[in-house]
Design an enzyme around this catalytic site. Structure first.
Site, short mmCIF file in Angstrom:
data_model
loop_
_atom_site.label_atom_id
_atom_site.label_comp_id
_atom_site.label_asym_id
_atom_site.label_seq_id
_atom_site.Cartn_x
_atom_site.Cartn_y
_atom_site.Cartn_z
CE LYS A 58 -34.89 4.33 -5.16
NZ LYS A 58 -35.37 4.46 -3.78
N GLY A 188 -32.82 17.32 6.61
CA GLY A 188 -32.61 15.90 6.91
C GLY A 188 -31.76 15.24 5.83
CB ALA A 189 -28.24 14.69 5.33
N GLY A 190 -30.96 12.13 5.63
CA GLY A 190 -31.15 10.69 5.79
C GLY A 190 -31.33 10.07 4.41
CB ALA A 280 -36.37 14.21 3.78
CG ASP A 323 -43.09 1.52 6.61
OD1 ASP A 323 -42.30 0.57 6.48
OD2 ASP A 323 -43.12 2.50 5.82
CB ALA A 331 -40.57 -1.97 0.30
CG HIS A 455 -11.44 -11.63 -14.46
ND1 HIS A 455 -11.22 -10.57 -13.61
CD2 HIS A 455 -10.71 -11.39 -15.58
CE1 HIS A 455 -10.37 -9.74 -14.18
NE2 HIS A 455 -10.05 -10.19 -15.38
#
Ligand code: NAD
Length: 483
Positions: A58, A188-190, A280, A323, A331, A455
């Site tokens: 991130k 891997g396009a995960g 990946a 996991d 997480a 708004h």
């Protein structure tokens, strides 16, 4: 004499460290065993998430987005910048500082809560004893009334693309390139492939993603996945679907080294050459060598530890979370399991709502969802109504200059209860929280429609999507419903 604790936790990732803090808060004498070493061989807390996962990725996603924005996104605001250049080393040290501030923070929290941090590798023995092998290979033992196993997961390696840590890397290596690759391949396009591919694309790499599945992002709602595929395509991300990796070999010498990739799709075999290759293709539970056979801990054939809905294993007083057990490898799911187990050890009632685990992909646009997808509702025969509001019709999104995407609400046809919310667009990762709260409270789309939103905000799009379920959105033209 063997030290004895109320609870010993194996693993200090977001499942284990959160469990440890909550156990200590509940007055339990708690120790947490962890063997993670940072790149300077210093023991650190936080596991994959903090050290080589959520947080560093991130950090780089934020930095790379700023870089891309300075290059392409300022002119429309009437801001002209001089030459924008990249100091990758500074970007990487910022990432490392973000990580170390947070891992040091957990260390401080352990101290404040009186959690004992045992540095070394833990292994469950019979009678709820845990063997510790320290970083200098000294072996000792602790005993506990309860053991929580939270040893996490690792990237899956595939023999067709063996990682050498330099040219062919997993997600950890992809967070530490020292220069921007000219041509980057991603297998891997995960979630990981898309996030890390985005980082390096924004920093200037040409990115080619090789994905075995025919359908793009099949875990997401199909309409959202289609919108995402369109958006990534527009950014120049080259995603090749139905493409199975055959081989990846490092060829050439020194500076001219390249990764030669062969893959197969319906039209035959193809070749590509890359400066770097990221593998990946998923993660696997770290369940190897974490318990002695005599404990008779039950695992499935893929290495996940078998647990019931309260994360109790086949051994009374031994739990497994995160996991390492069924459910998404996220997480926040592990953290909530850690809290549930701590509460239950302390004699409280607690459970995790596995139907409402939010998912987020931190690409640009962001993708986030909770609950059922439209395809899941269709296949289960559930009757539903959908309400969609595009960000193009949001005043705030227009002012921000970020109008890609939509909010989509799926509500049960008769009861109007919200069954799923799917967002692609600006701040989807933040917006999804209000959907989760609403669904956790059993809200109907009418409840949201009757709620006042400030708004101009992006959150209004959630309100408008709820109105759209009712056929009465204000800022898009809908067929008249007379409701
Ligand atoms: P993933 O399962 O999301 O994606 C892996 C992809 O690789 C799949 O689409 C699969 O079809 C493809 N694949 C597998 N073998 C292949 C091959 N030989 N050739 C081509 N394609 C192949 O796994 P991931 O992206 O590695 O992520 C691992 C886990 O970490 C996931 O559970 C993910 O949810 C989690 N994670 C979450 C976040 C987040 O919440 N933002 C971020 C990173 C990781």
């Amino acid at each position: 004499m063997t030290d004895k604790y109320d609870v010993v936790i194996m693993g200090a990732g977001p499942a284990g460290y959160v469990a440890a803090i909550r156990c200590a808060q509940l007055g339990l004498n708690t120790a947490c065993v962890d063997n993670w070493l940072d790149s300077n061989n210093k023991p650190v807390l936080g596991g994959t998430c903090l050290n080589v996962g959520c947080i560093p990725s991130k950090s780089l996603l934020e930095s790379s987005e700023l870089f891309a924005h300075c290059q392409h996104g300022m002119t429309e605001h009437g801001i002209t910048l001089g030459k924008v250049s990249l100091d990758l080393a500074a970007m990487m040290s910022r990432k490392e500082k973000v990580v170390s501030d947070l891992t040091n923070g957990i260390e401080a929290l352990f101290k404040a809560n009186k959690v004992t941090w045992i540095k070394g590798r833990g292994r469950l023995l019979i009678n709820k004893q845990v063997e510790i092998t320290s970083h200098d290979d000294k072996v000792s033992k602790v005993a506990a009334d309860n053991v929580i196993i939270a040893t996490g997961s690792s990237p899956i390696n595939i023999s067709s693309a063996p990682c050498d840590g330099e040219m062919i890397v997993n997600s950890t290596g992809a967070l530490a390139f020292t220069e921007v690759p000219k041509r980057l391949g991603v297998i891997g396009a995960g979630v990981i492939g898309l996030e890390l591919g985005s980082v390096w694309k924004r920093l200037g790499a040409e990115v080619v993603m090789i994905e075995a599945q025919e359908e793009f992002l099949s875990i997401a709602d199909a309409q959202i996945a289609k919108e995402a595929q369109r958006a990534f395509g527009k950014q120049g991300m080259d995603i090749r679907l139905g493409a199975r990796l055959v081989s990846a070999d490092i060829q050439g010498k020194d500076k001219s080294r390249q990764v030669a990739v062969k893959y197969q799709d319906s039209s035959g075999e193809h070749g590509e050459s890359f400066d770097k290759l990221i593998v990946a293709v998923g993660r696997q539970p770290n369940s190897h060598r974490i318990f002695e056979t005599a404990t008779q801990l039950v695992m499935d054939e893929r290495g996940f530890i078998h647990v019931n809905m309260f994360c109790e294993t086949s051994i009374p007083g031994v739990y497994a979370i995160g996991d390492l057990v069924r459910g998404p490898m996220l997480a926040h799911k592990g953290s909530e399991e850690g809290i549930m187990v701590a509460e239950r050890i302390a004699g409280h009632a607690a459970r995790v709502n596995y139907d409402l685990v939010p998912s987020v992909i931190y690409t640009q646009p962001e993708i986030a969802w909770a609950g059922k997808t439209e395809q899941q509702l269709k296949s289960s025969g559930e009757k539903y109504r959908a309400g969609i509001f595009p960000f193009a019709a949001s005043g705030r999104a227009r002012a921000m200059g970020d109008t890609t995407g939509m909010v989509k609400i799926l509500a049960q046809a008769e009861t109007d209860r919200i069954l799923g919310v799917h967002i692609i667009g600006p701040q989807a990762s933040e917006l999804i929280a209000q959907a989760v709260i609403a669904m956790e409270m059993g809200a109907s789309s009418e409840d949201i429609a009757l709620t006042m939103f400030a708004h101009p905000t992006l959150a209004e799009s959630f309100h408008e999507a709820a109105l759209a379920v009712q056929g009465r959105a204000i800022h898009i033209a809908q067929k008249r419903s007379n409701k």
